[in-house]
Write an enzyme that holds these catalytic residues in place. Structure first.
Site, mmCIF file in Angstrom:
data_model
loop_
_atom_site.group_PDB
_atom_site.id
_atom_site.type_symbol
_atom_site.label_atom_id
_atom_site.label_comp_id
_atom_site.label_asym_id
_atom_site.label_seq_id
_atom_site.Cartn_x
_atom_site.Cartn_y
_atom_site.Cartn_z
ATOM 1 N N LYS A 27 55.758 35.567 44.969
ATOM 2 C CA LYS A 27 56.215 36.169 43.651
ATOM 3 C C LYS A 27 57.646 36.311 43.484
ATOM 4 C CE LYS A 27 51.863 38.964 43.863
ATOM 5 N NZ LYS A 27 51.232 40.377 43.846
ATOM 6 N N THR A 39 49.694 51.249 31.823
ATOM 7 C CA THR A 39 48.859 50.332 32.193
ATOM 8 C C THR A 39 48.247 49.424 31.113
ATOM 9 O OG1 THR A 39 46.900 51.758 32.351
ATOM 10 C CG2 THR A 39 48.035 51.703 34.240
ATOM 11 N N GLU A 56 53.563 56.233 36.469
ATOM 12 C CA GLU A 56 52.440 55.340 35.927
ATOM 13 C C GLU A 56 51.631 56.166 34.762
ATOM 14 O OE1 GLU A 56 50.125 51.825 37.426
ATOM 15 O OE2 GLU A 56 48.584 53.257 37.142
ATOM 16 N N HIS A 86 45.153 42.772 50.288
ATOM 17 C CA HIS A 86 44.611 42.482 48.917
ATOM 18 C C HIS A 86 43.123 42.418 49.501
ATOM 19 C CE1 HIS A 86 43.192 40.491 45.429
ATOM 20 N NE2 HIS A 86 44.327 41.191 44.768
ATOM 21 N N GLN A 128 50.282 49.066 46.179
ATOM 22 C CA GLN A 128 48.803 49.667 46.024
ATOM 23 C C GLN A 128 48.742 51.105 46.611
ATOM 24 O OE1 GLN A 128 45.959 50.077 44.633
ATOM 25 N NE2 GLN A 128 44.954 48.095 45.046
ATOM 26 N N ARG A 174 47.868 39.507 38.317
ATOM 27 C CA ARG A 174 46.721 38.545 38.059
ATOM 28 C C ARG A 174 45.583 39.397 37.079
ATOM 29 N NH1 ARG A 174 41.747 35.838 40.826
ATOM 30 N NH2 ARG A 174 40.761 37.673 40.086
#
Length: 311
Positions: free
Chosen positions: A184, A41, A10, A168, A195, A100
């Protein structure tokens, strides 16, 4: 026979010309390593859309690596989100990480205007719908029958979503996290990226629970080599994870910055090995736009011959 584990990276979009030049240098060894994909990102409220798209286009047109665009939907209308998705698709990007998104800085969660799309699952559905509208079908030649055409659906898109091994921040329970991940996947997601976490069992136990709940898509563990005390405090603040006291203690005892970096790299390497030994199908590395530590982790975990990567 178990498939060969993959790895991916990433990046975040550079904020100025100096950062862009540095990223171009760091991309050379990252691309040479041969990752499955590199994700880029996307700033809050689309603040870095143009720069993110520039990096994605560079990967698409100048490398063999699949670029993955981050998309957030909080506060967006259907029209705004659809327009953004088409912009990425028109550029040739067909892999997305659908999120989101966080509230804008200074806005409390209860005061957030979610817009038309209230969840990552709805964003997943919208990406599929926009792609189908652009390419409802393709025609392929039929071997042995000159002039004959076979109709097939348009190019598939890869849509990844986030998974949260330790929950979360807005979740009430693991059951709620698993229900959300199932929703999802039902919406069309075909990959999950976790995460941050700091212990292998955090991820492995979560995957076991997800499989038992019916989740079938790949769940890649996300790892960040934490190379300083300041970075550790920052990522814990952003992610909501508990402070890993052992790693914090070791980093605090380090002398020079190089020693702290070595400690963080060793911790991430051990974590990667434990994850692969536990059955993880690959490793996704958060790079902070630097190549040395991520590549060292992959080398130490047996996923990469670092002697073949240009310095």
């Amino acid at each position: 026979m178990r498939p060969t584990p993959t790895f991916s990276f990433e990046l975040y979009p550079p904020r100025n010309a100096e950062a862009d030049a540095a990223l171009q240098r760091e991309l050379i060894p990252l691309v040479a390593a041969g990752p499955e994909f590199i994700s880029v990102t996307y700033g809050a409220n689309g603040s870095s859309r143009g720069v993110s798209l520039d990096v994605l286009r560079h990967l698409l047109h100048n490398t063999e690596v699949q670029p993955m665009a981050h998309l957030t939907c909080v506060g967006s209308s259907y029209a705004e989100a659809s327009r953004l998705i088409r912009e990425f698709l028109d550029a040739g990007v067909t892999s997305f990480l659908a999120l989101r998104g966080d509230p804008p800085a200074g806005v409390a969660e209860e005061d957030v205007d979610l817009g038309d799309l209230r969840s990552a699952g709805e964003l997943v559905q919208l990406i599929h719908n926009v792609q189908l509208e652009r390419e409802p079908f393709l025609q392929h030649e039929v071997p042995g029958f000159p002039g004959a055409k076979r109709i097939a659906s348009g190019r598939p898109v890869t849509i990844a979503v986030a998974a949260f091994p330790n929950g979360h921040p807005r979740s009430r329970s693991r059951s709620q996290d698993l229900d959300t991940l199932l929703a999802k996947e039902a919406a069309g997601a075909n990959l999950a990226i976790s995460q941050l976490f700091f212990e292998a069992d955090d991820y492995l136990s979560f995957v076991d629970a997800a499989r038992a709940a019916g989740v079938t898509m790949r769940i890649l563990p996300g790892i960040m080599p934490v190379l300083s005390v300041a970075r550790l405090h920052r990522v814990v603040q952003l992610s909501g994870e508990a402070v890993p006291t052992g790693l914090l203690r070791d980093l605090e005892r380090a002398g020079a910055a190089e020693e702290a970096a070595a400690i963080g790299t060793t911790h991430a390497t051990t974590l990667a090995r434990d994850l692969l030994d536990g059955g993880a199908s690959g490793i996704h590395l958060y790079t902070f736009n630097r190549s040395h530590a991520p590549l060292a982790v992959l080398g130490g975990a047996g996923l990469l011959d670092t002697t073949r990567i240009p310095a």
